[in-house]
Design a protein around this motif. Structure first.
Motif, PDB file in Angstrom:
ATOM      1  N   LYS A  73       0.817  -1.310   0.168  1.00  8.30           N
ATOM      2  CA  LYS A  73       0.403   0.002  -0.414  1.00  8.30           C
ATOM      3  C   LYS A  73       1.295   1.153   0.245  1.00  8.30           C
ATOM      4  O   LYS A  73       0.772   2.199  -0.682  1.00  8.30           O
ATOM      5  N   LYS A  74       1.697   1.173   0.473  1.00  9.41           N
ATOM      6  CA  LYS A  74       2.510   2.380   1.014  1.00  9.41           C
ATOM      7  C   LYS A  74       3.612   2.482  -0.481  1.00  9.41           C
ATOM      8  O   LYS A  74       3.650   4.553  -1.136  1.00  9.41           O
ATOM      9  N   ILE A  75       3.629   1.484  -1.389  1.00  8.62           N
ATOM     10  CA  ILE A  75       4.544   1.651  -2.626  1.00  8.62           C
ATOM     11  C   ILE A  75       3.750   2.341  -3.907  1.00  8.62           C
ATOM     12  O   ILE A  75       3.692   3.194  -4.370  1.00  8.62           O
ATOM     13  N   LYS A  76       2.548   2.053  -3.012  1.00 13.73           N
ATOM     14  CA  LYS A  76       1.280   2.413  -4.295  1.00 13.73           C
ATOM     15  C   LYS A  76       0.758   3.565  -4.158  1.00 13.73           C
ATOM     16  O   LYS A  76       0.420   4.358  -5.270  1.00 13.73           O
TER      17      LYS A  76
ATOM     18  N   ASN B 159       0.506   4.905  -9.831  1.00 16.73           N
ATOM     19  CA  ASN B 159       0.269   4.123 -11.440  1.00 16.73           C
ATOM     20  C   ASN B 159       1.556   2.684 -11.295  1.00 16.73           C
ATOM     21  O   ASN B 159       3.196   3.679 -11.136  1.00 16.73           O
ATOM     22  N   LEU B 160       1.698   2.088 -10.746  1.00 12.29           N
ATOM     23  CA  LEU B 160       2.762   0.929 -10.772  1.00 12.29           C
ATOM     24  C   LEU B 160       3.305   0.174 -12.011  1.00 12.29           C
ATOM     25  O   LEU B 160       4.354  -0.159 -11.947  1.00 12.29           O
ATOM     26  N   LYS B 161       2.293   0.517 -13.147  1.00 10.84           N
ATOM     27  CA  LYS B 161       2.380  -0.618 -14.462  1.00 10.84           C
ATOM     28  C   LYS B 161       4.271   0.023 -14.395  1.00 10.84           C
ATOM     29  O   LYS B 161       4.431   0.877 -14.848  1.00 10.84           O
ATOM     30  N   ASN B 162       4.908  -1.164 -14.869  1.00 15.51           N
ATOM     31  CA  ASN B 162       5.848  -1.362 -15.512  1.00 15.51           C
ATOM     32  C   ASN B 162       7.307  -0.528 -14.307  1.00 15.51           C
ATOM     33  O   ASN B 162       8.437   0.038 -14.890  1.00 15.51           O
ATOM     34  N   LYS B 163       6.379  -0.422 -13.185  1.00  9.33           N
ATOM     35  CA  LYS B 163       7.664   0.190 -12.121  1.00  9.33           C
ATOM     36  C   LYS B 163       9.020  -0.815 -11.770  1.00  9.33           C
ATOM     37  O   LYS B 163       8.451  -2.086 -11.776  1.00  9.33           O
TER      38      LYS B 163
ATOM     39  N   ALA C  54       5.045 -16.179   4.139  1.00  9.48           N
ATOM     40  CA  ALA C  54       5.633 -14.840   4.429  1.00  9.48           C
ATOM     41  C   ALA C  54       4.559 -13.500   3.547  1.00  9.48           C
ATOM     42  O   ALA C  54       4.376 -13.399   2.678  1.00  9.48           O
ATOM     43  N   PRO C  55       5.186 -12.203   4.672  1.00 13.41           N
ATOM     44  CA  PRO C  55       4.679 -11.434   3.894  1.00 13.41           C
ATOM     45  C   PRO C  55       4.702 -10.576   2.492  1.00 13.41           C
ATOM     46  O   PRO C  55       4.255 -10.518   2.102  1.00 13.41           O
ATOM     47  N   SER C  56       6.359 -11.757   2.077  1.00 19.74           N
ATOM     48  CA  SER C  56       7.021 -11.591   1.236  1.00 19.74           C
ATOM     49  C   SER C  56       5.993 -11.911  -0.535  1.00 19.74           C
ATOM     50  O   SER C  56       5.777 -11.523  -0.991  1.00 19.74           O
ATOM     51  N   VAL C  57       5.819 -13.185   0.443  1.00 19.67           N
ATOM     52  CA  VAL C  57       4.732 -13.977  -0.871  1.00 19.67           C
ATOM     53  C   VAL C  57       3.454 -12.682  -1.443  1.00 19.67           C
ATOM     54  O   VAL C  57       3.295 -12.933  -2.123  1.00 19.67           O
ATOM     55  N   VAL C  58       2.732 -12.489  -0.053  1.00 19.67           N
ATOM     56  CA  VAL C  58       2.269 -11.302  -0.202  1.00 19.67           C
ATOM     57  C   VAL C  58       2.074 -10.480  -0.990  1.00 19.67           C
ATOM     58  O   VAL C  58       1.576  -9.921  -2.123  1.00 19.67           O
ATOM     59  N   THR C  59       3.715  -9.254  -0.796  1.00 18.49           N
ATOM     60  CA  THR C  59       3.959  -8.330  -0.851  1.00 18.49           C
ATOM     61  C   THR C  59       3.819  -8.586  -2.453  1.00 18.49           C
ATOM     62  O   THR C  59       3.706  -7.388  -3.364  1.00 18.49           O
ATOM     63  N   ILE C  60       4.826  -9.469  -3.297  1.00 16.16           N
ATOM     64  CA  ILE C  60       5.747  -9.774  -4.154  1.00 16.16           C
ATOM     65  C   ILE C  60       4.077 -10.248  -4.962  1.00 16.16           C
ATOM     66  O   ILE C  60       4.234  -9.747  -6.182  1.00 16.16           O
ATOM     67  N   ASN C  61       3.318 -10.546  -4.529  1.00 14.63           N
ATOM     68  CA  ASN C  61       1.692 -10.936  -5.130  1.00 14.63           C
ATOM     69  C   ASN C  61       1.183  -9.773  -5.872  1.00 14.63           C
ATOM     70  O   ASN C  61       0.427  -9.791  -6.746  1.00 14.63           O
ATOM     71  N   LEU C  62       0.968  -9.008  -5.307  1.00 16.93           N
ATOM     72  CA  LEU C  62      -0.477  -7.356  -4.837  1.00 16.93           C
ATOM     73  C   LEU C  62       1.072  -6.822  -6.338  1.00 16.93           C
ATOM     74  O   LEU C  62       0.539  -6.530  -6.673  1.00 16.93           O
ATOM     75  N   LEU C  63       2.568  -7.032  -5.958  1.00 18.59           N
ATOM     76  CA  LEU C  63       2.958  -5.868  -7.269  1.00 18.59           C
ATOM     77  C   LEU C  63       2.952  -6.673  -7.953  1.00 18.59           C
ATOM     78  O   LEU C  63       2.366  -5.673  -9.181  1.00 18.59           O
ATOM     79  N   LEU C  64       3.133  -7.678  -8.466  1.00 16.63           N
ATOM     80  CA  LEU C  64       2.460  -8.264  -9.617  1.00 16.63           C
ATOM     81  C   LEU C  64       1.760  -8.349 -10.352  1.00 16.63           C
ATOM     82  O   LEU C  64       1.213  -7.739 -11.785  1.00 16.63           O
ATOM     83  N   ASN C  65       0.027  -7.784 -10.179  1.00 15.43           N
ATOM     84  CA  ASN C  65      -0.116  -7.837 -10.707  1.00 15.43           C
ATOM     85  C   ASN C  65      -0.730  -6.237 -10.523  1.00 15.43           C
ATOM     86  O   ASN C  65      -1.425  -6.102 -11.094  1.00 15.43           O
ATOM     87  N   GLU C  66       0.111  -5.576 -10.703  1.00 21.99           N
ATOM     88  CA  GLU C  66      -0.061  -3.775 -10.661  1.00 21.99           C
ATOM     89  C   GLU C  66       0.723  -4.408 -11.752  1.00 21.99           C
ATOM     90  O   GLU C  66       1.059  -2.461 -12.050  1.00 21.99           O
ATOM     91  N   GLY C  67       1.611  -4.921 -12.250  1.00 16.00           N
ATOM     92  CA  GLY C  67       2.674  -4.852 -13.411  1.00 16.00           C
ATOM     93  C   GLY C  67       3.869  -4.421 -13.420  1.00 16.00           C
ATOM     94  O   GLY C  67       4.530  -3.780 -14.090  1.00 16.00           O
ATOM     95  N   VAL C  68       4.390  -4.992 -12.353  1.00 16.67           N
ATOM     96  CA  VAL C  68       5.279  -3.740 -11.718  1.00 16.67           C
ATOM     97  C   VAL C  68       6.816  -5.795 -11.821  1.00 16.67           C
ATOM     98  O   VAL C  68       6.277  -6.392 -11.728  1.00 16.67           O
TER      99      VAL C  68
END
Ligand SMILES: NC(=O)c1ccc[n+]([C@@H]2O[C@H](COP(=O)([O-])OP(=O)(O)OC[C@H]3O[C@@H](n4cnc5c(N)ncnc54)[C@H](O)[C@@H]3O)[C@@H](O)[C@H]2O)c1
Length: 433
Positions: A300-303, A308-312, A331-345
């Motif tokens: 959420k902080k990154i977003k 706009n996170l696309k291609n970041k 692990a929180p890392s798994v949640v964070t990575i999945n959320l980032l990937l969903n936004e095109g990061v």
């Protein structure tokens, strides 16, 4: 004593090796043949400091054997420890299928001689009773069932098992209590207690401890989140709280939420045990909810920083749910990575021990660095999700030069924000306004 340990995972391998190290003859059994084959060649399937040397020594001295044959191991042993997994079902209840399967196999393997079945897995109250019924249906041989919950921590498991703060033995048989005390006496020579109690109380104690620990973390995370809103710094608040001896300084570090194979599933199990008793577990439920929210906090902080996170490009240091383990379960890392990937990061990761486990989940969806600095070339942000020692004092000058944008999201509050600002970084911590 002749002992078998069924289940050679994080708990079983440490328990079996620790018991062998105090002079017992131990057979560690697992249904995964590949694991047993590797262990026979001194290849340890998990990362746990100090474990490899201990396994090797006890194997070489002939006290520690590995086998896939539960039947033979049971026949050879007087004490049979269970250390199989008890994961969550989708509704939060505990999946006890491995426990019951092992109980059936033990019952089938028993001949005429007396055995003690010791449960080390974390199980709901009443499981020992059920195990007793299952075995009784399959054998007329005499036996006792004991609850002996395990309190070791991944990352410090060998030390925790060899020097436990306390041993909990749940049994209704004084002779069994005496024998279990004898078994554990070498581990409590400094006077830490061996506490004998009823079987149900022992089963309950393990959940109650994990709930208390999880509650401290979730409460602290809630306090941290409010600190951000009101302009307080949770690091200062924590120090002020921790010096009160009624509170103490342990387990009050805010962060990105608790993970691992124990706290999340055990908190959910506790809610479910209450549900079965038609008893609403208000606090336990809230602890779980706060944690699920907290696992998303860095995303959420990154977003909100980039919108706009696309291609970041985002680098992540730390995948394990805590330092000194390779475990990334929940692990929180798994949640964070999945959320980032969903936004095109585009995600770049580094962890000293957990990369192989991450590859099993994310395959080629993310990029794996050979060093922490490998991940930083041209990235827009760096997020710290596990407080490994090697991340605590990095070369900020080098980090800044490698990154496209100097932004750090410190999910473990390991950095001094003023120092980072001197290097020109924008800094986001947890609970630090
Ligand atoms: N990991 C921890 O830090 C920790 C700490 C305290 C208690 N516990 C509890 O201990 C238990 C084990 O946890 P873990 O982390 O070691 O799990 P794990 O998944 O690492 O290991 C379980 C092992 O049991 C084996 N197994 C499953 N069914 C089997 C069967 N029928 N026969 C033979 N082997 C079988 C699996 O192959 C696996 O190797 C759980 O109940 C857990 O809640 C875990």
């Amino acid at each position: 004593m002749k002992i078998s340990v069924i289940g050679t995972g994080y708990v079983g391998l440490v328990v079996g090796t620790g018991l062998a190290d105090s002079g017992n003859d131990v057979i560690c059994v697992d249904q995964v043949r590949k694991k047993i084959k590797a262990l026979k060649k001194n290849k340890i399937p998990i990362y746990e400091p100090g474990l490899d040397e201990l396994v090797k020594r006890n194997k070489e001295e002939g006290r520690l054997l590995f086998s896939s044959n539960l039947n033979e191991a049971v026949k050879e042993s007087k004490l049979i420890f269970f250390a199989v997994g008890t994961p969550s079902n989708t509704d939060g209840s505990v999946d006890l299928s491995s426990i019951y399967k092992v109980a059936e196999e033990i019952g089938d393997a028993m001949e005429d001689d007396y055995k003690i079945i010791v449960n080390k897995s974390t199980v709901p109250v009443g499981t020992a009773k059920k195990v007793r019924e299952i075995i009784k249906m399959r054998t007329s041989a005499p036996f006792d069932v004991v609850s002996n919950p395990e309190f070791l921590k991944e990352g410090n498991a060998v030390e925790d098992f060899m020097k436990p703060h306390r041993i909990i033995i749940g049994t209704d048989n004084p002779d069994v209590a005496r024998l279990m005390k004898e078994l554990y006496e070498p581990f409590v020579r400094t006077g830490n207690p061996i506490i004998i109690m009823g079987i149900e109380s022992a089963e309950m104690t393990k959940y109650a401890c994990n709930l208390m620990l999880a509650t401290r973390i979730s409460l602290m995370n809630e306090i941290a989140n409010l600190c951000e809103k009101v302009g307080a710094d949770v690091k200062e608040v924590r120090k002020g709280m921790g010096t009160d001896p009624r509170i103490g300084s342990k387990f009050i570090f805010p962060g990105v939420g608790y993970g691992g194979s124990c706290l999340p599933k055990d908190v959910r199990a506790f809610v479910n045990i209450g549900k079965e008793q038609k008893f609403n577990m208000h606090i336990t439920r809230a602890v779980d909810t706060v944690n699920e929210i907290q696992k998303k906090t860095i995303f959420k902080k990154i977003k909100s920083h980039f919108v706009n996170l696309k291609n970041k490009k985002v680098a992540i240091w730390g995948l394990a749910f805590k330092p000194k383990t390779d475990d990334i379960r929940e692990a929180p890392s798994v949640v964070t990575i999945n959320l980032l990937l969903n936004e095109g990061v585009k995600v770049y990761v580094y962890d000293p021990e957990a990369m192989d486990n991450a590859k099993k989940i994310f395959k080629d969806k993310i990029t794996y660095g050979k060093t922490p600095y490998d991940c930083l070339v041209g990235v827009d942000a760096l997020a710290i999700l596990t407080e490994w020692n090697e991340f605590r004092n990095p070369d900020f000058e080098r980090i800044g030069k490698l990154m496209r944008n100097r932004v750090i999201f410190d999910g473990r509050n390991i950095y001094n924000l003023n120092r980072l600002r001197e290097f020109g970084f924008e800094y986001y911590g947890i609970g630090r306004s």
